[in-house]
Design a protein around this motif. Sequence first.
Motif, PDB file in Angstrom:
ATOM      1  N   ALA A  22     -32.167 -26.717  -3.835  1.00 19.15           N
ATOM      2  CA  ALA A  22     -32.489 -27.680  -2.777  1.00 19.15           C
ATOM      3  C   ALA A  22     -33.672 -27.209  -1.945  1.00 19.15           C
ATOM      4  O   ALA A  22     -34.476 -28.014  -1.490  1.00 19.15           O
ATOM      5  CB  ALA A  22     -31.269 -27.905  -1.882  1.00 19.15           C
ATOM      6  N   ARG A  23     -33.786 -25.900  -1.768  1.00 14.49           N
ATOM      7  CA  ARG A  23     -34.902 -25.355  -0.987  1.00 14.49           C
ATOM      8  C   ARG A  23     -36.255 -25.699  -1.603  1.00 14.49           C
ATOM      9  O   ARG A  23     -37.257 -25.752  -0.909  1.00 14.49           O
ATOM     10  CB  ARG A  23     -34.788 -23.831  -0.901  1.00 14.49           C
ATOM     11  CG  ARG A  23     -33.695 -23.345  -0.028  1.00 14.49           C
ATOM     12  CD  ARG A  23     -33.608 -21.843  -0.059  1.00 14.49           C
ATOM     13  NE  ARG A  23     -32.517 -21.391   0.783  1.00 14.49           N
ATOM     14  CZ  ARG A  23     -31.826 -20.291   0.585  1.00 14.49           C
ATOM     15  NH1 ARG A  23     -32.113 -19.505  -0.423  1.00 14.49           N
ATOM     16  NH2 ARG A  23     -30.851 -19.962   1.401  1.00 14.49           N
ATOM     17  N   LYS A  32     -31.801 -36.814   0.105  1.00 15.31           N
ATOM     18  CA  LYS A  32     -31.043 -37.604  -0.859  1.00 15.31           C
ATOM     19  C   LYS A  32     -29.931 -36.754  -1.483  1.00 15.31           C
ATOM     20  O   LYS A  32     -28.799 -37.212  -1.620  1.00 15.31           O
ATOM     21  CB  LYS A  32     -31.970 -38.136  -1.953  1.00 15.31           C
ATOM     22  CG  LYS A  32     -31.284 -39.034  -2.950  1.00 15.31           C
ATOM     23  CD  LYS A  32     -32.263 -39.604  -3.952  1.00 15.31           C
ATOM     24  CE  LYS A  32     -31.563 -40.475  -4.970  1.00 15.31           C
ATOM     25  NZ  LYS A  32     -32.491 -41.010  -5.963  1.00 15.31           N
ATOM     26  N   LEU A  33     -30.242 -35.508  -1.824  1.00 13.12           N
ATOM     27  CA  LEU A  33     -29.242 -34.607  -2.387  1.00 13.12           C
ATOM     28  C   LEU A  33     -28.122 -34.359  -1.378  1.00 13.12           C
ATOM     29  O   LEU A  33     -26.944 -34.407  -1.722  1.00 13.12           O
ATOM     30  CB  LEU A  33     -29.888 -33.276  -2.799  1.00 13.12           C
ATOM     31  CG  LEU A  33     -28.930 -32.199  -3.295  1.00 13.12           C
ATOM     32  CD1 LEU A  33     -28.180 -32.667  -4.538  1.00 13.12           C
ATOM     33  CD2 LEU A  33     -29.696 -30.907  -3.579  1.00 13.12           C
ATOM     34  N   ALA A  34     -28.481 -34.118  -0.127  1.00  5.74           N
ATOM     35  CA  ALA A  34     -27.479 -33.892   0.913  1.00  5.74           C
ATOM     36  C   ALA A  34     -26.561 -35.098   1.044  1.00  5.74           C
ATOM     37  O   ALA A  34     -25.337 -34.955   1.137  1.00  5.74           O
ATOM     38  CB  ALA A  34     -28.165 -33.582   2.238  1.00  5.74           C
ATOM     39  N   LYS A  55     -22.694 -29.299   5.696  1.00  4.19           N
ATOM     40  CA  LYS A  55     -23.838 -29.590   6.559  1.00  4.19           C
ATOM     41  C   LYS A  55     -24.498 -28.304   7.040  1.00  4.19           C
ATOM     42  O   LYS A  55     -25.724 -28.210   7.095  1.00  4.19           O
ATOM     43  CB  LYS A  55     -23.412 -30.445   7.754  1.00  4.19           C
ATOM     44  CG  LYS A  55     -23.100 -31.878   7.388  1.00  4.19           C
ATOM     45  CD  LYS A  55     -22.656 -32.664   8.615  1.00  4.19           C
ATOM     46  CE  LYS A  55     -22.287 -34.076   8.258  1.00  4.19           C
ATOM     47  NZ  LYS A  55     -21.869 -34.842   9.441  1.00  4.19           N
ATOM     48  N   ALA A  56     -23.685 -27.296   7.373  1.00  6.42           N
ATOM     49  CA  ALA A  56     -24.230 -26.015   7.828  1.00  6.42           C
ATOM     50  C   ALA A  56     -25.023 -25.346   6.712  1.00  6.42           C
ATOM     51  O   ALA A  56     -26.114 -24.803   6.960  1.00  6.42           O
ATOM     52  CB  ALA A  56     -23.111 -25.101   8.305  1.00  6.42           C
ATOM     53  N   ASN A  57     -24.506 -25.401   5.491  1.00  3.88           N
ATOM     54  CA  ASN A  57     -25.227 -24.801   4.360  1.00  3.88           C
ATOM     55  C   ASN A  57     -26.523 -25.539   4.057  1.00  3.88           C
ATOM     56  O   ASN A  57     -27.550 -24.923   3.749  1.00  3.88           O
ATOM     57  CB  ASN A  57     -24.338 -24.762   3.117  1.00  3.88           C
ATOM     58  CG  ASN A  57     -23.261 -23.712   3.207  1.00  3.88           C
ATOM     59  OD1 ASN A  57     -23.416 -22.709   3.901  1.00  3.88           O
ATOM     60  ND2 ASN A  57     -22.167 -23.927   2.518  1.00  3.88           N
ATOM     61  N   ILE A  58     -26.486 -26.849   4.152  1.00  7.21           N
ATOM     62  CA  ILE A  58     -27.701 -27.632   3.912  1.00  7.21           C
ATOM     63  C   ILE A  58     -28.727 -27.338   5.002  1.00  7.21           C
ATOM     64  O   ILE A  58     -29.913 -27.154   4.718  1.00  7.21           O
ATOM     65  CB  ILE A  58     -27.375 -29.140   3.830  1.00  7.21           C
ATOM     66  CG1 ILE A  58     -26.561 -29.417   2.559  1.00  7.21           C
ATOM     67  CG2 ILE A  58     -28.644 -29.978   3.861  1.00  7.21           C
ATOM     68  CD1 ILE A  58     -25.989 -30.802   2.480  1.00  7.21           C
ATOM     69  N   LYS A  59     -28.257 -27.256   6.240  1.00  9.52           N
ATOM     70  CA  LYS A  59     -29.157 -26.938   7.346  1.00  9.52           C
ATOM     71  C   LYS A  59     -29.806 -25.575   7.127  1.00  9.52           C
ATOM     72  O   LYS A  59     -31.012 -25.408   7.351  1.00  9.52           O
ATOM     73  CB  LYS A  59     -28.387 -26.956   8.669  1.00  9.52           C
ATOM     74  CG  LYS A  59     -29.252 -26.722   9.881  1.00  9.52           C
ATOM     75  CD  LYS A  59     -28.451 -26.833  11.164  1.00  9.52           C
ATOM     76  CE  LYS A  59     -29.341 -26.582  12.368  1.00  9.52           C
ATOM     77  NZ  LYS A  59     -28.600 -26.705  13.628  1.00  9.52           N
ATOM     78  N   GLU A  60     -29.023 -24.600   6.675  1.00 10.83           N
ATOM     79  CA  GLU A  60     -29.555 -23.264   6.393  1.00 10.83           C
ATOM     80  C   GLU A  60     -30.629 -23.327   5.299  1.00 10.83           C
ATOM     81  O   GLU A  60     -31.681 -22.705   5.404  1.00 10.83           O
ATOM     82  CB  GLU A  60     -28.434 -22.326   5.964  1.00 10.83           C
ATOM     83  CG  GLU A  60     -28.908 -20.936   5.620  1.00 10.83           C
ATOM     84  CD  GLU A  60     -27.785 -20.056   5.094  1.00 10.83           C
ATOM     85  OE1 GLU A  60     -28.099 -18.957   4.611  1.00 10.83           O
ATOM     86  OE2 GLU A  60     -26.605 -20.453   5.155  1.00 10.83           O
ATOM     87  N   LEU A  62     -32.508 -25.901   4.495  1.00  9.74           N
ATOM     88  CA  LEU A  62     -33.693 -26.568   5.028  1.00  9.74           C
ATOM     89  C   LEU A  62     -34.490 -25.634   5.938  1.00  9.74           C
ATOM     90  O   LEU A  62     -35.725 -25.649   5.936  1.00  9.74           O
ATOM     91  CB  LEU A  62     -33.307 -27.846   5.764  1.00  9.74           C
ATOM     92  CG  LEU A  62     -32.674 -28.944   4.891  1.00  9.74           C
ATOM     93  CD1 LEU A  62     -32.206 -30.099   5.759  1.00  9.74           C
ATOM     94  CD2 LEU A  62     -33.633 -29.410   3.822  1.00  9.74           C
ATOM     95  N   GLN A  63     -33.779 -24.800   6.703  1.00 11.84           N
ATOM     96  CA  GLN A  63     -34.457 -23.822   7.557  1.00 11.84           C
ATOM     97  C   GLN A  63     -35.223 -22.817   6.693  1.00 11.84           C
ATOM     98  O   GLN A  63     -36.356 -22.453   7.018  1.00 11.84           O
ATOM     99  CB  GLN A  63     -33.439 -23.093   8.451  1.00 11.84           C
ATOM    100  CG  GLN A  63     -34.060 -22.048   9.354  1.00 11.84           C
ATOM    101  CD  GLN A  63     -35.014 -22.637  10.384  1.00 11.84           C
ATOM    102  OE1 GLN A  63     -34.874 -23.779  10.794  1.00 11.84           O
ATOM    103  NE2 GLN A  63     -35.983 -21.865  10.796  1.00 11.84           N
ATOM    104  N   ASP A  64     -34.606 -22.384   5.590  1.00 14.16           N
ATOM    105  CA  ASP A  64     -35.293 -21.465   4.680  1.00 14.16           C
ATOM    106  C   ASP A  64     -36.536 -22.122   4.085  1.00 14.16           C
ATOM    107  O   ASP A  64     -37.575 -21.471   3.922  1.00 14.16           O
ATOM    108  CB  ASP A  64     -34.357 -21.006   3.561  1.00 14.16           C
ATOM    109  CG  ASP A  64     -33.332 -19.989   4.034  1.00 14.16           C
ATOM    110  OD1 ASP A  64     -33.486 -19.468   5.159  1.00 14.16           O
ATOM    111  OD2 ASP A  64     -32.373 -19.726   3.280  1.00 14.16           O
TER     112      ASP A  64
END
Length: 85
Positions: A22-23, A32-34, A55-60, A62-64
Amino acid sequence: METTLNFSANIQLTLSQLVELARQLPPKDRAKLASMLIEADADTDSAVMSKKELKANIKEGLQDAKLHREGKIKLRTLTEFLEDV
């Protein structure tokens, strides 16, 4: 020139592999994946991960991706990622 490859396959990924993939996606595709993952989680009776954790993992992830764009971290390429699958 951008090339798109479409194929149908069942590929099992660990959460960390999914986050790594995802990164490397463009922001629109990450969103879309989220959305797809959240919908799949809602449809699953015995969800392993809560929506909040997802959501926390996706946010992490996206931050990366943001840190990578800023040149602060280096991410693996898709080819490197797929070699581990």
